[in-house]
Enzyme design. Structure first.
Site, PDB file in Angstrom:
ATOM      1  N   LYS A  18      -8.573  58.293 -14.719  1.00  0.00           N
ATOM      2  CA  LYS A  18      -9.537  58.330 -14.868  1.00  0.00           C
ATOM      3  C   LYS A  18      -9.873  57.016 -13.888  1.00  0.00           C
ATOM      4  O   LYS A  18     -11.329  56.586 -14.527  1.00  0.00           O
ATOM      5  CB  LYS A  18      -9.309  56.911 -16.240  1.00  0.00           C
ATOM      6  CG  LYS A  18      -8.951  57.722 -17.550  1.00  0.00           C
ATOM      7  CD  LYS A  18      -9.762  58.845 -17.966  1.00  0.00           C
ATOM      8  CE  LYS A  18      -8.619  58.565 -19.131  1.00  0.00           C
ATOM      9  NZ  LYS A  18      -8.461  59.931 -18.969  1.00  0.00           N
ATOM     10  N   LYS A  68       3.633  53.524  -6.243  1.00  0.00           N
ATOM     11  CA  LYS A  68       3.493  52.376  -5.379  1.00  0.00           C
ATOM     12  C   LYS A  68       4.837  51.377  -4.957  1.00  0.00           C
ATOM     13  O   LYS A  68       3.668  50.822  -4.266  1.00  0.00           O
ATOM     14  CB  LYS A  68       3.811  51.507  -6.764  1.00  0.00           C
ATOM     15  CG  LYS A  68       2.160  52.035  -7.311  1.00  0.00           C
ATOM     16  CD  LYS A  68       2.024  50.992  -9.082  1.00  0.00           C
ATOM     17  CE  LYS A  68       0.779  51.435  -9.397  1.00  0.00           C
ATOM     18  NZ  LYS A  68       1.229  50.345 -11.069  1.00  0.00           N
ATOM     19  N   ASP A 104      -2.415  44.429 -10.490  1.00  0.00           N
ATOM     20  CA  ASP A 104      -2.246  45.743 -12.335  1.00  0.00           C
ATOM     21  C   ASP A 104      -2.472  43.833 -12.860  1.00  0.00           C
ATOM     22  O   ASP A 104      -2.475  43.504 -14.112  1.00  0.00           O
ATOM     23  CB  ASP A 104      -0.866  45.707 -11.921  1.00  0.00           C
ATOM     24  CG  ASP A 104      -1.199  47.069 -11.689  1.00  0.00           C
ATOM     25  OD1 ASP A 104      -2.158  47.870 -11.815  1.00  0.00           O
ATOM     26  OD2 ASP A 104       0.212  47.978 -11.201  1.00  0.00           O
ATOM     27  N   GLY A 129       9.842  43.764 -21.286  1.00  0.00           N
ATOM     28  CA  GLY A 129      10.765  45.136 -20.251  1.00  0.00           C
ATOM     29  C   GLY A 129      11.542  43.880 -18.937  1.00  0.00           C
ATOM     30  O   GLY A 129       9.586  42.453 -18.936  1.00  0.00           O
ATOM     31  N   ALA A 133       6.479  47.184 -14.180  1.00  0.00           N
ATOM     32  CA  ALA A 133       5.437  47.476 -14.518  1.00  0.00           C
ATOM     33  C   ALA A 133       5.118  45.491 -14.897  1.00  0.00           C
ATOM     34  O   ALA A 133       4.100  44.933 -15.081  1.00  0.00           O
ATOM     35  CB  ALA A 133       4.993  47.314 -15.631  1.00  0.00           C
ATOM     36  N   ALA A 156      20.019  43.465 -20.125  1.00  0.00           N
ATOM     37  CA  ALA A 156      19.562  41.753 -20.347  1.00  0.00           C
ATOM     38  C   ALA A 156      19.145  41.689 -18.869  1.00  0.00           C
ATOM     39  O   ALA A 156      19.188  40.859 -18.261  1.00  0.00           O
ATOM     40  CB  ALA A 156      20.929  41.143 -20.257  1.00  0.00           C
ATOM     41  N   GLY A 245      -3.992  49.876 -23.528  1.00  0.00           N
ATOM     42  CA  GLY A 245      -3.889  49.032 -22.085  1.00  0.00           C
ATOM     43  C   GLY A 245      -4.834  49.300 -21.055  1.00  0.00           C
ATOM     44  O   GLY A 245      -5.437  49.114 -19.991  1.00  0.00           O
TER      45      GLY A 245
END
Ligand code: ATR
Length: 282
Positions: A18, A68, A104, A129, A133, A156, A245
């Site tokens: 987009k 990235k 971000d 997470g 990200a 973990a 998001g």
């Protein structure tokens, strides 16, 4: 003839991005003379494409999956937040070289605080997470001075690695930082929960104790989707306020635009228009 400054987003795949639409709106809004395209980067071929685009006189690029980390390696200098994230989504080309940044995290907190009107100051935040990200949003969250950040991950050990990486920053910002598996969730509903796992892509609900959700919780899924994600559906069924998001996508673009042009577009207006388009198509 006035030549417009050239920008593009590079990724693979790229056809559904987009970003060209968003930056076209920003250019119209601000009157900045830019053109923004899309580049399908061949896998393993990021650097060649970036060099070609630079040599053609371009001024910068956005970088998305899976490049990235390549962009991080490609940049001559990095912003603090890009260095901490270990990933770059914005490149600025100038005679001094290539500057890498990561917008971000700032996009996420701007969407939460400005568009959704939820202050992160003094609140308890749960981050689900511990991959790229999640890493990218930790410092921008600290900048908002929350009381606590809990990082929970299926594996973990990866959450604990993030705690180790950001321990000193947490102390500096007076944020209580903890991390681990699902068992470390503190009692009492969190004010803000952020799903930064890749689970939504596969319609998988990340493991999370239902007691972490409450009627005053904002449950934020970093993925955007025309239909509520499984995480959003679950959170809504427990009474939480939910969002995807899309606003983060627009606000990270707005921050890139600001880096390139020194002008801040109105992300909220563009986000509402894009939401309308996506809903009409769904
Ligand atoms: P990204 O750049 O999107 O963060 P990543 O670095 O591969 O991608 O990280 C993916 C994250 O989503 C990780 O936190 C991963 O958990 P693990 O570290 O345990 O692998 C999480 N994740 C992916 N699929 C998941 C699932 N089905 N349930 C819970 N967590 C999941």
């Amino acid at each position: 003839m006035n030549q417009k400054d050239q920008y593009a987003v590079i990724g693979n795949p790229i056809e559904h991005s987009k970003s060209p639409w968003i930056h076209k709106r920003f250019a119209e809004q601000t009157g900045e003379p830019i053109e923004y395209g899309r580049i399908l980067g061949p896998l393993g071929g990021f650097e060649k494409e970036a060099r070609w685009f630079m040599a053609a006189g371009a001024r910068g690029m956005n970088v998305t999956v899976p490049f990235k980390l390549d962009a991080h390696a490609f940049a001559n200098t990095l912003s603090l937040r890009a260095a901490a994230a270990g990933a770059v989504n914005t490149l600025l080309f100038s005679p001094e070289g290539v500057r890498g940044d990561n917008t971000d995290g700032v996009g996420l907190v701007r969407d939460i605080e400005v568009n959704l009107g939820v202050s992160l100051k003094d609140v308890r935040v749960l981050l689900l997470g511990a991959g790229g990200a999640a890493r990218g949003v930790v410092l921008p969250i600290f900048d908002c001075a929350p009381a606590a950040l809990t990082i929970v991950n299926r594996t973990a050990a990866k959450a604990l690695q993030l705690v180790e990486q950001f321990e000193a920053n947490a102390r500096e910002s007076s944020v209580r930082l903890s991390g681990g598996g699902g068992d470390i969730i503190e009692p009492g509903a969190y004010d803000v929960m952020i799903n930064a796992t890749a689970g939504s892509l596969d319609a998988v609900l990340p493991d999370c104790d239902d007691r972490a959700f409450g009627a005053a919780t904002l449950a934020y899924d970093m993925m955007y989707s025309p239909k509520p994600t499984v995480f959003m559906q679950h959170a809504a069924s427990l009474g939480a306020r939910v969002t995807d998001g899309l606003g983060m996508l627009v606000e990270q673009a707005a921050e890139s635009f600001f880096i390139w042009r020194g002008v801040r577009p109105d992300g909220g207006a563009v986000m509402r228009e894009l939401r309308g388009e996506l809903t009409a198509k769904a």
